[in-house]
Scaffold this active site. Structure first.
Site, short mmCIF file in Angstrom:
data_model
loop_
_atom_site.label_atom_id
_atom_site.label_comp_id
_atom_site.label_asym_id
_atom_site.label_seq_id
_atom_site.Cartn_x
_atom_site.Cartn_y
_atom_site.Cartn_z
N CYS B 134 0.84 -1.21 0.00
CA CYS B 134 0.00 0.00 0.00
C CYS B 134 0.87 1.25 0.00
CB CYS B 134 -0.94 0.04 1.20
SG CYS B 134 -1.96 1.52 1.16
N GLY B 221 -7.07 1.97 -12.40
CA GLY B 221 -7.94 2.18 -13.55
C GLY B 221 -7.25 1.83 -14.85
#
Lengths: 279, 308
Positions: B134, B221
């Site tokens: 992360c 995305g």
């Protein structure tokens, strides 16, 4: 599986002020299942603008909903170019709308503030018919007050609407048609009172049993502080940059006395006292 | 549709666990309650939960989201209620589903990870996905995923303490992702998932401020898909363990592309934000793709790749 993304038809889409558009969509499914203060997600067609744009409901009629939005980026620019008869992707209603009395939810009726000097718990009595309600809107926060005002009138309340704009007001005729007390302010002084809605409220003291508000965060924060001082409850509709717009991504959160809450699915309406304004 | 489905075998096996199909939900973009309003969760091959840590994490301040051209940045910061709350409130809900459960585990220190996997020892879950990638937390997280030595060490220690197979989720923010994949495989990782988000930034030139409160965030995305496909392709040729591929999958053909690159299963993330039912749509599109080219299994898609 109770939420959907619909393909609905636009029945009108017109510019009503500089950079401000009003779109009406034919959608019995949304119109018959929504409340003031809720929003819908509009999905741009452009493949480069991925995320939905959350737009609050301005008017709710039998088979139509009206949305008023500002052109603030590529997505809303695309919406402004849509014409009558075109279809667009729109979600079923999202979030919790304003609490308007008879349906006062358990959550709100049981809400208590644990800090010192809090306002009394929001009780059902404040929302009984015949109360003096004040609705405060700023800019693109004004549209959701149209549906709210209409619903509150139906409940038998007296409504005062105070709305503020930068230079050019809009939706004035909608409030006037409801026959309620309307006060308009503009930052520029081009129309109505010169100053912000809070300037107006402080300069013209009046009695009010209850407040509802939607607008920029600084306005909501000031109003919440004002209501706290006056010991009057206020419901505020918060705005935050959203990702999914349906509660999955944790992108839009509001800091509250009980930690972060999702604006899209646990809001967007919160009690003024519930929000941690200075976090 | 039923007839069509009968003809194709969508099953895939990851670390000995057989999924009904290769479609999973990318960690952080899925909520059983909220996603479940839009589609039948039992249709998924597996659910992958949001990152769960040893204690509640508040996450970052807002704005946490910024849209970019063909993608988005997020800096949520792994907000979650902690493992105890997860086991008490969310897990029972997931366990009622007829799909596989993969719990994503987050940590800032090695002990954070150990606490979570140890508390999950007795729980009925299928796999663990260990987030060592992360980009949105100040310490730990990505720190474990950027050095082969540290990735190997944490894999070894978690492997000792976990009852379920572990899938290490890798970051693309490294010079050579195959070095990390090889390091975790060597220490017993049962699989890898890649890629997590690419570290990015956006400045709003009108306000002249960073678009995110955290200043930087993770890019996801379709904008990142070619990077993800390349990395899955490279890692497939470096390790033998299963791969869950993700990064910008928007359609069934995108899923097929990842499978050809070497993925055993795929995760759907950002697509589910702009189309809440995307995982199921993508599954249907993958079936249609298989029908079109007469692929009868996921393995046939993979083997169908012509890599001259």
């Amino acid at each position: 599986m109770t939420k959907k993304i619909l393909e609905e038809r636009i029945t009108s889409n017109q510019k009503i002020a500089e950079g401000i558009f009003r779109m009406t969509i034919y959608s019995p499914e949304i119109a018959q299942n929504c409340t003031p203060g809720q929003f819908v997600n509009l999905y741009p067609r452009g493949r480069h603008t991925l995320l939905p744009r959350p737009i609050s409901l301005c008017k709710i009629e039998d088979e139509h909903i009206t949305l008023v939005y500002g052109v603030v980026g590529q997505g809303t620019q695309e919406f402004s170019e849509y014409t009558q008869g075109q279809e667009l992707r729109v979600s079923t209603p999202q979030g919790n709308g304003f609490d308007i009395g008879p349906s006062l939810s358990e959550k709100m009726s049981k809400f208590t503030v644990k800090r010192e000097g809090e306002v009394p718990t929001l009780g059902r009595s404040e929302l009984e018919a015949g109360r003096q309600m004040t609705l405060v809107g700023g800019g693109l926060g004004v549209p959701s007050l149209v549906a709210l005002a209409k619903a509150l009138i139906t409940q038998g309340h007296h409504i005062r609407v105070i709305c503020g704009f930068r230079t050019e007001p809009y939706l004035i005729e909608e409030f006037e048609a409801l026959g309620i007390s309307l006060y308009v302010t503009t930052d520029s002084g081009d129309y109505g009172f010169k100053g912000t809605v809070m300037d107006y409220i402080c300069a013209h003291p009046f009695a009010s049993d209850y407040y509802y508000a939607c607008g920029p965060k600084p306005m909501l924060r000031e109003l919440a502080a004002y209501c706290r001082e006056k010991q009057v409850p206020v419901q505020v509709s918060m705005e935050e940059r959203m990702g999914c717009g349906y509660g999955a991504c944790l992108g839009c959160v509001c800091n509250t006395q009980r930690g972060y809450k999702k604006v899209c699915s646990e809001g967007p309406v919160f009690l003024g006292e519930e929000v941690d304004w200075y976090a | 549709m039923l007839e069509l489905r009968d003809k194709q075998d969508l099953r895939v096996t990851i670390a000995g666990i057989t999924f009904s199909n290769p479609i999973t939900t990318a960690s952080g973009t899925f909520s059983a309650k909220e996603s479940g309003y839009f589609y039948d969760l039992n249709e998924l091959g597996a659910v992958i939960t949001k990152g769960v840590s040893s204690h509640a994490w508040e996450g970052n301040k807002t704005p946490r989201i910024a849209e970019t051209y063909g993608g988005m940045l997020n800096a949520v910061g792994l907000q979650n209620p902690g493992i105890d709350d997860f086991i008490a409130n969310e897990l029972p809900w997931l366990q009622k589903l007829d799909t596989k459960i993969i719990v994503n585990v987050a940590g800032k220190t090695p002990e954070d990870y150990y606490t979570v996997v140890e508390k999950l020892w007795h729980e009925k879950i299928d796999l663990l996905e260990i987030n060592i990638s992360c980009p949105n937390i100040k310490c730990g997280g990505i720190g474990f995923g950027t050095s082969p030595k540290m990735a190997a060490e944490i894999t070894k220690e978690i492997k000792k303490r976990a009852r379920q197979p572990i899938i290490m989720k890798l970051t693309p923010n490294v010079t050579d992702i195959t070095e990390i994949a090889k390091a975790v495989e060597a220490e017993g990782a049962d699989g890898v998932s890649l890629i997590n988000t690419l570290l990015g930034m956006k400045i709003d030139v009108h306000t002249r401020k960073p678009a995110l409160f955290n200043k930087t965030g993770g890019l996801s995305g379709p904008a990142i898909k070619p990077v993800a496909v390349r990395m899955v392709y490279q890692v497939r040729r470096s390790v033998g363990i299963p791969i869950i591929g993700l990064g910008g999958i928007m359609t069934g053909e995108d899923a097929a592309e990842f499978i050809m690159a070497g993925a055993d299963a795929v995760s759907i993330g950002t697509a589910a934000l702009l189309d809440p039912g995307a995982p199921i749509r993508i599954k249907k599109e993958l079936i249609a793709y298989m029908e079109r080219y007469h692929f009868n299994s996921i393995k046939e898609i993979r083997d169908g790749f012509i890599d001259l």
